[in-house]
Write a protein that holds these residues in place. Structure first.
Motif, PDB file in Angstrom:
ATOM      1  N   GLY A  27       0.804  -1.208   0.000  1.00  0.00           N
ATOM      2  CA  GLY A  27       0.000   0.000   0.000  1.00  0.00           C
ATOM      3  C   GLY A  27       0.833   1.252   0.000  1.00  0.00           C
ATOM      4  N   PRO A  28       0.164   2.435   0.253  1.00  0.00           N
ATOM      5  CA  PRO A  28       0.866   3.709   0.189  1.00  0.00           C
ATOM      6  C   PRO A  28       1.880   3.854   1.339  1.00  0.00           C
ATOM      7  CG  PRO A  28      -1.362   4.015   0.998  1.00  0.00           C
ATOM      8  CD  PRO A  28      -1.273   2.594   0.559  1.00  0.00           C
ATOM      9  N   GLY A  29       2.949   4.629   1.076  1.00  0.00           N
ATOM     10  CA  GLY A  29       3.974   4.885   2.071  1.00  0.00           C
ATOM     11  C   GLY A  29       5.377   4.772   1.483  1.00  0.00           C
ATOM     12  N   LEU A  30       6.375   4.813   2.364  1.00  0.00           N
ATOM     13  CA  LEU A  30       7.773   4.681   1.958  1.00  0.00           C
ATOM     14  C   LEU A  30       8.155   3.202   1.980  1.00  0.00           C
ATOM     15  CD1 LEU A  30      10.437   6.148   1.235  1.00  0.00           C
ATOM     16  CD2 LEU A  30      10.954   6.192   3.686  1.00  0.00           C
ATOM     17  N   ARG A  31       8.582   2.745   0.823  1.00  0.00           N
ATOM     18  CA  ARG A  31       8.912   1.330   0.693  1.00  0.00           C
ATOM     19  C   ARG A  31      10.387   1.168   0.293  1.00  0.00           C
ATOM     20  NH1 ARG A  31       4.929  -0.490   3.652  1.00  0.00           N
ATOM     21  NH2 ARG A  31       2.895   0.316   2.922  1.00  0.00           N
ATOM     22  N   LEU A  32      11.002   0.073   0.845  1.00  0.00           N
ATOM     23  CA  LEU A  32      12.413  -0.224   0.558  1.00  0.00           C
ATOM     24  C   LEU A  32      12.489  -1.528  -0.208  1.00  0.00           C
ATOM     25  CD1 LEU A  32      15.447   0.430   0.897  1.00  0.00           C
ATOM     26  CD2 LEU A  32      15.386  -0.855   3.064  1.00  0.00           C
ATOM     27  N   LEU A  33      13.070  -1.444  -1.390  1.00  0.00           N
ATOM     28  CA  LEU A  33      13.247  -2.623  -2.237  1.00  0.00           C
ATOM     29  C   LEU A  33      14.750  -2.823  -2.495  1.00  0.00           C
ATOM     30  CD1 LEU A  33      10.447  -2.113  -4.932  1.00  0.00           C
ATOM     31  CD2 LEU A  33      10.373  -3.581  -2.903  1.00  0.00           C
ATOM     32  N   ILE A  34      15.174  -4.024  -2.311  1.00  0.00           N
ATOM     33  CA  ILE A  34      16.588  -4.333  -2.577  1.00  0.00           C
ATOM     34  C   ILE A  34      16.750  -4.438  -4.084  1.00  0.00           C
ATOM     35  CG2 ILE A  34      18.452  -5.981  -2.235  1.00  0.00           C
ATOM     36  CD1 ILE A  34      17.100  -6.803   0.374  1.00  0.00           C
ATOM     37  N   PRO A  35      17.612  -3.639  -4.637  1.00  0.00           N
ATOM     38  CA  PRO A  35      17.790  -3.694  -6.083  1.00  0.00           C
ATOM     39  C   PRO A  35      18.236  -5.079  -6.555  1.00  0.00           C
ATOM     40  CG  PRO A  35      18.808  -1.715  -5.155  1.00  0.00           C
ATOM     41  CD  PRO A  35      18.424  -2.584  -3.993  1.00  0.00           C
ATOM     42  N   ILE A  36      17.874  -5.389  -7.763  1.00  0.00           N
ATOM     43  CA  ILE A  36      18.141  -6.661  -8.449  1.00  0.00           C
ATOM     44  C   ILE A  36      17.339  -7.803  -7.829  1.00  0.00           C
ATOM     45  CG2 ILE A  36      19.890  -8.333  -9.147  1.00  0.00           C
ATOM     46  CD1 ILE A  36      21.969  -6.090  -9.062  1.00  0.00           C
ATOM     47  N   LEU A  37      17.216  -7.816  -6.506  1.00  0.00           N
ATOM     48  CA  LEU A  37      16.464  -8.889  -5.855  1.00  0.00           C
ATOM     49  C   LEU A  37      14.956  -8.675  -6.000  1.00  0.00           C
ATOM     50  CD1 LEU A  37      16.556 -11.433  -4.109  1.00  0.00           C
ATOM     51  CD2 LEU A  37      16.583  -9.940  -2.078  1.00  0.00           C
ATOM     52  N   TYR A  38      14.532  -7.442  -5.793  1.00  0.00           N
ATOM     53  CA  TYR A  38      13.091  -7.123  -5.859  1.00  0.00           C
ATOM     54  C   TYR A  38      12.846  -6.112  -6.979  1.00  0.00           C
ATOM     55  CZ  TYR A  38      12.510  -9.371  -1.311  1.00  0.00           C
ATOM     56  OH  TYR A  38      12.496 -10.278  -0.286  1.00  0.00           O
ATOM     57  N   HIS A  39      11.635  -6.234  -7.491  1.00  0.00           N
ATOM     58  CA  HIS A  39      11.199  -5.268  -8.520  1.00  0.00           C
ATOM     59  C   HIS A  39       9.748  -4.879  -8.223  1.00  0.00           C
ATOM     60  CE1 HIS A  39      10.743  -3.282 -12.381  1.00  0.00           C
ATOM     61  NE2 HIS A  39       9.625  -3.979 -12.582  1.00  0.00           N
ATOM     62  N   GLY A  40       9.463  -3.564  -8.239  1.00  0.00           N
ATOM     63  CA  GLY A  40       8.118  -3.084  -7.953  1.00  0.00           C
ATOM     64  C   GLY A  40       7.503  -2.337  -9.130  1.00  0.00           C
ATOM     65  N   THR A  41       6.178  -2.540  -9.325  1.00  0.00           N
ATOM     66  CA  THR A  41       5.432  -1.851 -10.398  1.00  0.00           C
ATOM     67  C   THR A  41       4.245  -1.136  -9.775  1.00  0.00           C
ATOM     68  OG1 THR A  41       6.045  -3.585 -11.969  1.00  0.00           O
ATOM     69  CG2 THR A  41       4.224  -2.109 -12.580  1.00  0.00           C
ATOM     70  N   LYS A  42       4.209   0.198  -9.960  1.00  0.00           N
ATOM     71  CA  LYS A  42       3.103   0.990  -9.413  1.00  0.00           C
ATOM     72  C   LYS A  42       1.867   0.900 -10.319  1.00  0.00           C
ATOM     73  CE  LYS A  42       6.056   4.431  -7.168  1.00  0.00           C
ATOM     74  NZ  LYS A  42       6.396   5.877  -7.079  1.00  0.00           N
ATOM     75  N   VAL A  43       0.718   0.825  -9.669  1.00  0.00           N
ATOM     76  CA  VAL A  43      -0.568   0.778 -10.391  1.00  0.00           C
ATOM     77  C   VAL A  43      -1.451   1.898  -9.863  1.00  0.00           C
ATOM     78  CG1 VAL A  43      -2.603  -0.589 -10.944  1.00  0.00           C
ATOM     79  CG2 VAL A  43      -0.364  -1.710 -10.698  1.00  0.00           C
ATOM     80  N   ASP A  44      -1.972   2.744 -10.769  1.00  0.00           N
ATOM     81  CA  ASP A  44      -2.843   3.866 -10.395  1.00  0.00           C
ATOM     82  C   ASP A  44      -4.289   3.347 -10.260  1.00  0.00           C
ATOM     83  OD1 ASP A  44      -4.237   6.249 -10.116  1.00  0.00           O
ATOM     84  OD2 ASP A  44      -2.910   7.338 -11.493  1.00  0.00           O
ATOM     85  N   LEU A  45      -4.889   3.580  -9.085  1.00  0.00           N
ATOM     86  CA  LEU A  45      -6.252   3.096  -8.830  1.00  0.00           C
ATOM     87  C   LEU A  45      -7.335   4.112  -9.183  1.00  0.00           C
ATOM     88  CD1 LEU A  45      -5.734   1.357  -5.346  1.00  0.00           C
ATOM     89  CD2 LEU A  45      -5.550   0.371  -7.651  1.00  0.00           C
ATOM     90  N   ARG A  46      -6.915   5.303  -9.573  1.00  0.00           N
ATOM     91  CA  ARG A  46      -7.916   6.327  -9.892  1.00  0.00           C
ATOM     92  C   ARG A  46      -8.692   5.969 -11.161  1.00  0.00           C
ATOM     93  NH1 ARG A  46      -4.186  11.576  -9.696  1.00  0.00           N
ATOM     94  NH2 ARG A  46      -2.849  10.080 -10.842  1.00  0.00           N
ATOM     95  N   GLU A  47      -9.906   6.478 -11.226  1.00  0.00           N
ATOM     96  CA  GLU A  47     -10.765   6.188 -12.386  1.00  0.00           C
ATOM     97  C   GLU A  47     -10.246   6.940 -13.598  1.00  0.00           C
ATOM     98  OE1 GLU A  47     -15.344   5.231 -12.592  1.00  0.00           O
ATOM     99  OE2 GLU A  47     -15.071   7.415 -12.487  1.00  0.00           O
ATOM    100  N   ARG A  48     -10.174   6.232 -14.696  1.00  0.00           N
ATOM    101  CA  ARG A  48      -9.705   6.807 -15.955  1.00  0.00           C
ATOM    102  C   ARG A  48     -10.900   7.150 -16.848  1.00  0.00           C
ATOM    103  NH1 ARG A  48      -5.779   3.397 -14.197  1.00  0.00           N
ATOM    104  NH2 ARG A  48      -3.610   3.866 -14.714  1.00  0.00           N
ATOM    105  N   VAL A  49     -10.772   8.210 -17.605  1.00  0.00           N
ATOM    106  CA  VAL A  49     -11.802   8.633 -18.564  1.00  0.00           C
ATOM    107  C   VAL A  49     -11.153   8.674 -19.932  1.00  0.00           C
ATOM    108  CG1 VAL A  49     -13.468  10.416 -19.203  1.00  0.00           C
ATOM    109  CG2 VAL A  49     -12.930  10.023 -16.790  1.00  0.00           C
ATOM    110  N   THR A  50     -11.638   7.827 -20.808  1.00  0.00           N
ATOM    111  CA  THR A  50     -11.052   7.728 -22.142  1.00  0.00           C
ATOM    112  C   THR A  50     -12.148   7.933 -23.178  1.00  0.00           C
ATOM    113  OG1 THR A  50      -9.392   6.157 -21.349  1.00  0.00           O
ATOM    114  CG2 THR A  50      -9.772   6.267 -23.726  1.00  0.00           C
ATOM    115  N   ARG A  51     -11.931   8.906 -24.057  1.00  0.00           N
ATOM    116  CA  ARG A  51     -12.873   9.153 -25.146  1.00  0.00           C
ATOM    117  C   ARG A  51     -12.438   8.349 -26.362  1.00  0.00           C
ATOM    118  NH1 ARG A  51     -13.533  12.415 -29.631  1.00  0.00           N
ATOM    119  NH2 ARG A  51     -15.699  13.069 -30.039  1.00  0.00           N
TER     120      ARG A  51
END
Length: 305
Positions: A27-51
């Motif tokens: 969840g939200p906050g300050l996160r520590l990831l060990i490089p090479i060992l861990y990989h993180g991908t952020k996902v935006d939960l806000r509603e998108r509006v696409t025409r």
């Protein structure tokens, strides 16, 4: 992220992988990831509006229409990992799915239904897209169709039809108004006739009641007069009545009539006067006989005369 320090915003979730394997969502906050060992991908939960840009769609009756619409969708928090692990680019996938779904829906409807039932099209597209996007962790919350533009010739025919329908509706409305006006006039005349008849009936009833009361009063007055006459007449003697008869005879004698009819009771009414006359004659006769009482023959002769 290269240094291993990651800040996750309130509206974001981070999908964490270790050596390429999914280990969890943070969840939200300050996160520590060990490089090479861990990989993180952020996902935006806000509603998108696409025409979705305007595209051409073919209806069931082979009419080409231009349509554009807007999609509202968002990544569900509990399925954030699916938006990363199950699809390469969920945004492009949702837009392309919207094109295909709308073509399928429009292809099953004719032109008139397409133009008149936008809500039905919107609901069908939303339901069909939800069935597919749920495996991507995406929820399509709303689909809105902005414009449906038929060909120029079809549009002109539709405008003529609308004009004809408007004229027909106006004529129907006018005829309905005239019919209702005629009904109202007839109802008014009917009510007026009823009120006039009711008034005339009440007038006649009141007049009849007045005539009845007048007749009753006249009869009561006549009866009272007769009772009064009878009361007075019962105290009048025969002589007074005879005088009234003589007065009546006097009036009759002054008229030009030559014939008179007397009731039989008239002679009985004159009996007292006839008796009085005979008594007067006897009294006068006896007075004439007294001086000549010594001469019987002379008295007889005078009496005969």
């Amino acid at each position: 992220m290269a240094a291993g320090i990651v800040v996750v915003q309130q509206y974001q979730r981070m999908v964490v992988q270790r050596f390429g394997s999914y280990v969890g969502t943070q969840g939200p906050g300050l996160r520590l990831l060990i490089p090479i060992l861990y990989h993180g991908t952020k996902v935006d939960l806000r509603e998108r509006v696409t025409r979705v840009p305007t595209q051409k769609y073919i209806t069931a009756d082979n009419v080409v229409v231009d349509m554009d619409f807007v999609i509202y969708y968002r990544v569900m928090e509990e399925w954030a990992d699916r938006a990363v692990l199950e699809v390469q680019n969920f945004e492009a996938a949702v837009i392309n799915l919207a094109f295909a779904t709308l073509r399928s829906v429009i292809g099953s409807l004719d032109l008139s239904t397409t133009l008149s039932e936008r809500e039905r099209i919107r609901d069908d597209v939303q339901v069909r897209m939800d069935e597919v996007t749920s495996r991507w962790g995406v929820k399509v919350s709303q689909v809105e169709i902005n414009e449906v533009d038929p060909p120029v010739g079809v549009k002109a025919a539709m405008e003529r039809q609308k004009s004809a329908d408007a004229i027909r509706t106006a004529e129907i409305t006018e005829s309905e108004g005239q019919r209702q006006a005629a009904i109202n006039v007839a109802e008014g005349e009917k009510q007026s006739a009823i009120l006039k008849a009711e008034g005339q009936r009440q007038s006649e009833i009141l007049q009849a009641e007045g005539d009845q009361q007048a007749a009753v009063l006249r009869a009561e007055g006549f009866s009272a007069a007769l009772e009064r006459i009878y009361t007075v007449a019962s105290t009048v003697d025969a002589r007074t009545m005879s005088l009234q008869y003589f007065d009546t005879l006097k009036s009759l004698g002054s008229s030009p009539s030559t014939k008179f009819i007397f009731p039989m009771e008239f002679t009985s009414m004159l009996t007292p006067f006839l008796g009085m006359g005979s008594m007067n004659q006897q009294d006068s006769g006896s007075g004439n006989n007294r001086p000549n009482s010594g001469n019987g023959s002379a008295s007889d002769g005078e009496t005969r005369n």
